[in-house]
Motif scaffolding. Structure first.
Motif, PDB file in Angstrom:
ATOM      1  N   SER A 153      49.620  45.275  25.703  1.00 51.17           N
ATOM      2  CA  SER A 153      48.879  46.572  26.000  1.00 51.17           C
ATOM      3  C   SER A 153      47.704  46.635  27.119  1.00 51.17           C
ATOM      4  O   SER A 153      47.102  47.480  26.989  1.00 51.17           O
ATOM      5  CB  SER A 153      48.198  46.810  24.617  1.00 51.17           C
ATOM      6  OG  SER A 153      49.052  46.747  23.600  1.00 51.17           O
ATOM      7  N   GLY A 154      48.328  46.084  28.335  1.00 50.45           N
ATOM      8  CA  GLY A 154      47.419  46.202  29.391  1.00 50.45           C
ATOM      9  C   GLY A 154      46.144  45.198  29.226  1.00 50.45           C
ATOM     10  O   GLY A 154      45.094  45.598  30.166  1.00 50.45           O
ATOM     11  N   ARG A 155      45.893  44.409  28.415  1.00 45.52           N
ATOM     12  CA  ARG A 155      44.577  43.679  28.399  1.00 45.52           C
ATOM     13  C   ARG A 155      44.483  42.543  29.455  1.00 45.52           C
ATOM     14  O   ARG A 155      43.619  42.021  29.558  1.00 45.52           O
ATOM     15  CB  ARG A 155      44.344  43.057  26.840  1.00 45.52           C
ATOM     16  CG  ARG A 155      44.353  44.150  25.975  1.00 45.52           C
ATOM     17  CD  ARG A 155      44.206  43.330  24.360  1.00 45.52           C
ATOM     18  NE  ARG A 155      45.235  42.286  24.116  1.00 45.52           N
ATOM     19  CZ  ARG A 155      44.851  41.044  24.080  1.00 45.52           C
ATOM     20  NH1 ARG A 155      43.962  40.370  24.490  1.00 45.52           N
ATOM     21  NH2 ARG A 155      45.889  40.109  23.883  1.00 45.52           N
ATOM     22  N   GLY A 156      45.783  42.320  30.007  1.00 47.73           N
ATOM     23  CA  GLY A 156      45.571  41.258  31.124  1.00 47.73           C
ATOM     24  C   GLY A 156      45.385  41.783  32.624  1.00 47.73           C
ATOM     25  O   GLY A 156      45.964  43.093  33.055  1.00 47.73           O
ATOM     26  N   ILE A 157      44.422  41.517  33.294  1.00 53.97           N
ATOM     27  CA  ILE A 157      44.098  42.198  34.648  1.00 53.97           C
ATOM     28  C   ILE A 157      44.244  41.006  35.621  1.00 53.97           C
ATOM     29  O   ILE A 157      43.503  39.996  35.682  1.00 53.97           O
ATOM     30  CB  ILE A 157      42.764  42.869  34.439  1.00 53.97           C
ATOM     31  CG1 ILE A 157      42.552  43.667  33.387  1.00 53.97           C
ATOM     32  CG2 ILE A 157      42.254  43.485  36.086  1.00 53.97           C
ATOM     33  CD1 ILE A 157      41.210  44.313  33.327  1.00 53.97           C
ATOM     34  N   ASP A 158      44.715  41.327  36.706  1.00 51.37           N
ATOM     35  CA  ASP A 158      45.082  40.177  37.735  1.00 51.37           C
ATOM     36  C   ASP A 158      44.356  40.866  39.169  1.00 51.37           C
ATOM     37  O   ASP A 158      44.741  42.001  39.461  1.00 51.37           O
ATOM     38  CB  ASP A 158      46.614  40.127  38.173  1.00 51.37           C
ATOM     39  CG  ASP A 158      47.191  39.395  37.153  1.00 51.37           C
ATOM     40  OD1 ASP A 158      46.541  38.746  36.212  1.00 51.37           O
ATOM     41  OD2 ASP A 158      48.594  39.574  37.327  1.00 51.37           O
ATOM     42  N   ILE A 159      43.383  40.170  39.422  1.00 53.28           N
ATOM     43  CA  ILE A 159      42.488  40.404  40.698  1.00 53.28           C
ATOM     44  C   ILE A 159      42.896  39.767  41.852  1.00 53.28           C
ATOM     45  O   ILE A 159      42.703  38.398  41.665  1.00 53.28           O
ATOM     46  CB  ILE A 159      40.994  40.388  40.227  1.00 53.28           C
ATOM     47  CG1 ILE A 159      40.655  41.429  39.049  1.00 53.28           C
ATOM     48  CG2 ILE A 159      40.184  40.754  41.297  1.00 53.28           C
ATOM     49  CD1 ILE A 159      39.379  41.083  38.440  1.00 53.28           C
ATOM     50  N   VAL A 160      43.023  40.181  42.959  1.00 52.11           N
ATOM     51  CA  VAL A 160      43.354  39.553  44.259  1.00 52.11           C
ATOM     52  C   VAL A 160      42.205  39.476  45.156  1.00 52.11           C
ATOM     53  O   VAL A 160      42.266  38.303  45.792  1.00 52.11           O
ATOM     54  CB  VAL A 160      44.768  39.887  44.688  1.00 52.11           C
ATOM     55  CG1 VAL A 160      45.973  39.840  43.620  1.00 52.11           C
ATOM     56  CG2 VAL A 160      44.678  41.503  45.379  1.00 52.11           C
ATOM     57  N   ALA A 161      41.378  40.455  45.206  1.00 53.67           N
ATOM     58  CA  ALA A 161      40.346  40.289  46.092  1.00 53.67           C
ATOM     59  C   ALA A 161      39.142  41.023  45.725  1.00 53.67           C
ATOM     60  O   ALA A 161      39.222  42.132  44.793  1.00 53.67           O
ATOM     61  CB  ALA A 161      40.592  40.801  47.403  1.00 53.67           C
ATOM     62  N   ALA A 162      38.083  40.796  46.046  1.00 54.89           N
ATOM     63  CA  ALA A 162      36.671  41.201  45.915  1.00 54.89           C
ATOM     64  C   ALA A 162      36.053  41.552  47.130  1.00 54.89           C
ATOM     65  O   ALA A 162      36.159  40.664  48.062  1.00 54.89           O
ATOM     66  CB  ALA A 162      35.927  40.819  44.855  1.00 54.89           C
ATOM     67  N   THR A 163      35.283  42.606  47.359  1.00 53.55           N
ATOM     68  CA  THR A 163      34.540  42.925  48.774  1.00 53.55           C
ATOM     69  C   THR A 163      33.013  43.153  48.290  1.00 53.55           C
ATOM     70  O   THR A 163      32.610  43.882  47.307  1.00 53.55           O
ATOM     71  CB  THR A 163      35.281  44.041  49.278  1.00 53.55           C
ATOM     72  OG1 THR A 163      36.438  43.742  49.575  1.00 53.55           O
ATOM     73  CG2 THR A 163      34.393  44.457  50.774  1.00 53.55           C
ATOM     74  N   ARG A 164      32.239  42.382  49.038  1.00 55.59           N
ATOM     75  CA  ARG A 164      30.588  42.702  48.820  1.00 55.59           C
ATOM     76  C   ARG A 164      29.975  42.632  50.286  1.00 55.59           C
ATOM     77  O   ARG A 164      30.562  41.747  51.034  1.00 55.59           O
ATOM     78  CB  ARG A 164      30.081  41.861  48.089  1.00 55.59           C
ATOM     79  CG  ARG A 164      28.687  41.855  48.045  1.00 55.59           C
ATOM     80  CD  ARG A 164      27.854  40.964  46.982  1.00 55.59           C
ATOM     81  NE  ARG A 164      28.192  39.744  47.336  1.00 55.59           N
ATOM     82  CZ  ARG A 164      28.018  38.719  46.177  1.00 55.59           C
ATOM     83  NH1 ARG A 164      27.193  38.954  45.268  1.00 55.59           N
ATOM     84  NH2 ARG A 164      28.041  37.411  46.556  1.00 55.59           N
ATOM     85  N   ASP A 165      29.446  43.649  50.790  1.00 54.41           N
ATOM     86  CA  ASP A 165      28.588  43.512  51.908  1.00 54.41           C
ATOM     87  C   ASP A 165      29.641  43.512  53.270  1.00 54.41           C
ATOM     88  O   ASP A 165      29.311  42.561  54.204  1.00 54.41           O
ATOM     89  CB  ASP A 165      27.582  42.689  52.239  1.00 54.41           C
ATOM     90  CG  ASP A 165      26.507  43.167  50.881  1.00 54.41           C
ATOM     91  OD1 ASP A 165      26.386  44.240  50.663  1.00 54.41           O
ATOM     92  OD2 ASP A 165      25.657  42.092  50.727  1.00 54.41           O
ATOM     93  N   GLY A 166      30.706  43.977  53.347  1.00 55.54           N
ATOM     94  CA  GLY A 166      31.761  43.960  54.355  1.00 55.54           C
ATOM     95  C   GLY A 166      32.611  42.607  54.195  1.00 55.54           C
ATOM     96  O   GLY A 166      33.295  42.339  55.101  1.00 55.54           O
TER      97      GLY A 166
END
Length: 127
Positions: A25-38
């Motif tokens: 039910s969509g409880r798994g989240i795959d994050i490939v990148a994060a951005t902060r201050d450019g």
């Protein structure tokens, strides 16, 4: 719970087949990148991104730790560390995907390590 400031995150996957996926039910989240201050970091420690991964370890660990410490999260997996709080399948181990398989490492768990060498995966506890 300590939060981390980010300007944006890039998610590659949310939906999972709730019948066949352990994340349901969509409880798994795959994050490939994060951005902060450019500065954008990729949760990818494959050879093509290893140098960038090493240069941004502090930011990558800051994001990982925020999810690791969040009581709503049952599982946090990335190219360097793997945590599951599930009492039926608990582990908190380094991700050694880029090393030869050690004899004491279960083959299924080693495949899980390899599968998480290029993104940050979190699983939300089932309500």
């Amino acid at each position: 719970m300590r939060s981390v400031n980010v300007d944006s995150i890039q998610v590659s996957s949310l939906w999972r087949n709730s019948t066949t996926s352990p994340h349901g039910s969509g409880r798994g989240i795959d994050i490939v990148a994060a951005t902060r201050d450019g500065v954008t970091v990729r949760f990818n420690n494959t050879p093509a991104y290893a140098n960038q991964y090493d240069q941004n370890t502090e930011f990558i660990e800051e994001v990982y730790t925020a999810f690791y410490n969040d009581p709503r999260v049952s599982q946090v997996l990335n190219p360097s560390r793997m945590l599951s709080r599930d009492p039926n399948n608990y582990y908190d181990e380094p991700n050694i995907w880029n090393q030869p398989k050690q004899q004491n490492v279960n083959s299924k768990f080693y495949r899980l390590m390899i599968a998480h060498n290029n993104h940050l995966h979190i699983t939300i506890w089932r309500q």
